[in-house]
Design a protein around this motif. Structure first.
Motif, short mmCIF file in Angstrom:
data_model
loop_
_atom_site.label_atom_id
_atom_site.label_comp_id
_atom_site.label_asym_id
_atom_site.label_seq_id
_atom_site.Cartn_x
_atom_site.Cartn_y
_atom_site.Cartn_z
N LEU A 131 0.82 -1.22 0.00
CA LEU A 131 0.00 0.00 0.00
C LEU A 131 0.85 1.27 0.00
N ILE A 132 1.97 1.20 0.73
CA ILE A 132 2.87 2.36 0.75
C ILE A 132 3.45 2.60 -0.63
N ASN A 155 1.02 6.62 -6.63
CA ASN A 155 -0.11 7.53 -6.87
C ASN A 155 0.29 8.98 -6.64
N GLU A 156 1.10 9.20 -5.61
CA GLU A 156 1.54 10.56 -5.32
C GLU A 156 2.39 11.11 -6.46
N SER A 205 0.78 4.01 -2.74
CA SER A 205 0.54 5.40 -2.38
C SER A 205 1.63 6.31 -2.95
N ASP A 206 2.90 5.83 -2.85
CA ASP A 206 4.00 6.62 -3.41
C ASP A 206 3.84 6.80 -4.92
#
Length: 354
Positions: free
Chosen positions: A52-53, A59-60, A56-57
């Motif tokens: 997930l991290i 996606n960021e 998330s990275d």
């Protein structure tokens, strides 16, 4: 920060748990099974968290890239809008404001189309323009004609005119499309505009004489009210918003017949403006294509202005000239004769000056 550095404490816990299981810690079978199940669940949760991290990275990063693209797109749109506004301003110089507004507001389509409307049509030109300008250099002539057209156009726009075109020193204007206030008010505004133009020409004559133009320029104006065909004419690639018809030709003929410094209108225009403007009947004109003579009227001025300046009569005095007239009591024939006499005096004075 890497995921290993971020989850260092959790990874240490997992390593200790694995070591305990491998070294055979003092656990009975039930506890060992429970500990092993907990260990596997913790490992799974840890892997999911790391995934997930990473997601998330990513996606960021994608969002940051998208934001950069949006900023670039906004800057490009802003630049294009600035260019479009500049182009729009330039394009507006080639169109009458009413036509420009109706096109860009979507009220009028840019396609070959026309309709019949009753309009008041105006023509003007400078009397003796060729003779006057033959003595001028091209630079001076360009400056003069542009000054003249700028001044006349300013008066036209003040009165709500639709400027059709410039033809050398001639101007073609109409009232009643694409905006109208009604046939009568359109005709009144057109003739008021003509009176204001002649007044402005008298003011400009002083400036032009000071600039070395020996013979003051005089404007002839002709006006007619009638049905015209108005719209876009031309081809699909290039079109002109203009008017056609016999009423247009008749207005042009009125201009050709008018005296220098005069305003000549047809009867229909006269009928709409006679309440507010002082006019005298002039000679009838035979026009090609019209079987009967066309009645014409010469515009003297606005009745309100004439009454405020002259009252019931007129009295002007100069050191070598005195003029007295009781205009209200004069017959139409007397007014016509007086106008001709004054015109003859003006012509004689101009010939003496030259």
């Amino acid at each position: 920060m890497s995921s290993d550095a971020l989850f260092g404490k959790e990874m240490a816990v997992i390593e200790r748990a694995a070591s305990a299981l491998e070294n055979g810690a003092s656990l009975d079978d039930a506890d060992r099974a429970a500990f092993n199940e907990l260990y596997k669940a913790y490992q799974k949760l840890f892997r999911t968290s790391k995934r997930l991290i990473r997601l998330s990275d990513r996606n960021e990063r994608d969002l940051a890239a998208m934001a950069d693209k949006q900023r670039a797109a906004a800057e490009e749109i802003g630049r294009k809008n600035t260019e479009l506004e500049a182009l729009s301003v330039k394009l507006s110089k080639y169109l009458s404001p009413q036509v420009y507004d109706s096109i860009f507001s979507g009220r009028q389509e840019v396609r070959l189309a026309s309709q019949r409307k009753k309009l008041t049509v105006f023509f003007s030109d400078i009397a003796g323009f060729t003779e006057t300008t033959d003595k001028m250099e091209s630079e001076d002539l360009t400056k003069l004609i542009n000054h003249y057209l700028t001044e006349m156009s300013a008066v036209a726009l003040e009165h709500g005119a639709t400027i059709d075109k410039y033809i050398g020193d001639a101007i073609m204007i109409f009232f009643g499309d694409p905006e109208t206030r009604g046939v009568k008010e359109d005709a009144l505004n057109c003739v008021r505009m003509a009176v204001a133009m002649q007044a402005r020409m008298a003011e400009l004559a002083k400036d032009w004489r000071a600039q070395g133009i020996e013979t003051p320029l005089q404007c002839r104006i002709g006006i007619n009210t009638g049905y015209c065909t108005v719209g876009n004419f031309g081809s699909n690639d290039r079109m002109d918003y203009t008017i056609l018809g016999g009423a247009v030709n008749l207005a042009s003929r009125m201009e050709q017949t008018a005296k220098p410094g005069g305003i000549l209108v047809t009867y229909e225009t006269f009928a709409h403006v006679s309440d507010e403007l002082d006019c005298i009947e002039a000679e009838s004109v035979q026009v090609k294509g019209i079987a009967y003579p066309v009645s014409t009227y010469e515009v003297i001025g606005l009745k309100s202005e004439m009454s405020s300046h002259t009252g019931p009569g007129l009295h002007e005095a100069l050191p070598h000239l005195e003029l007295t007239a009781d205009i209200d009591k004069m017959t139409r024939a007397e007014r016509a004769a007086a106008a001709e006499m004054l015109q003859a005096i003006a012509d004689k004075m101009r010939s003496v000056e030259t």
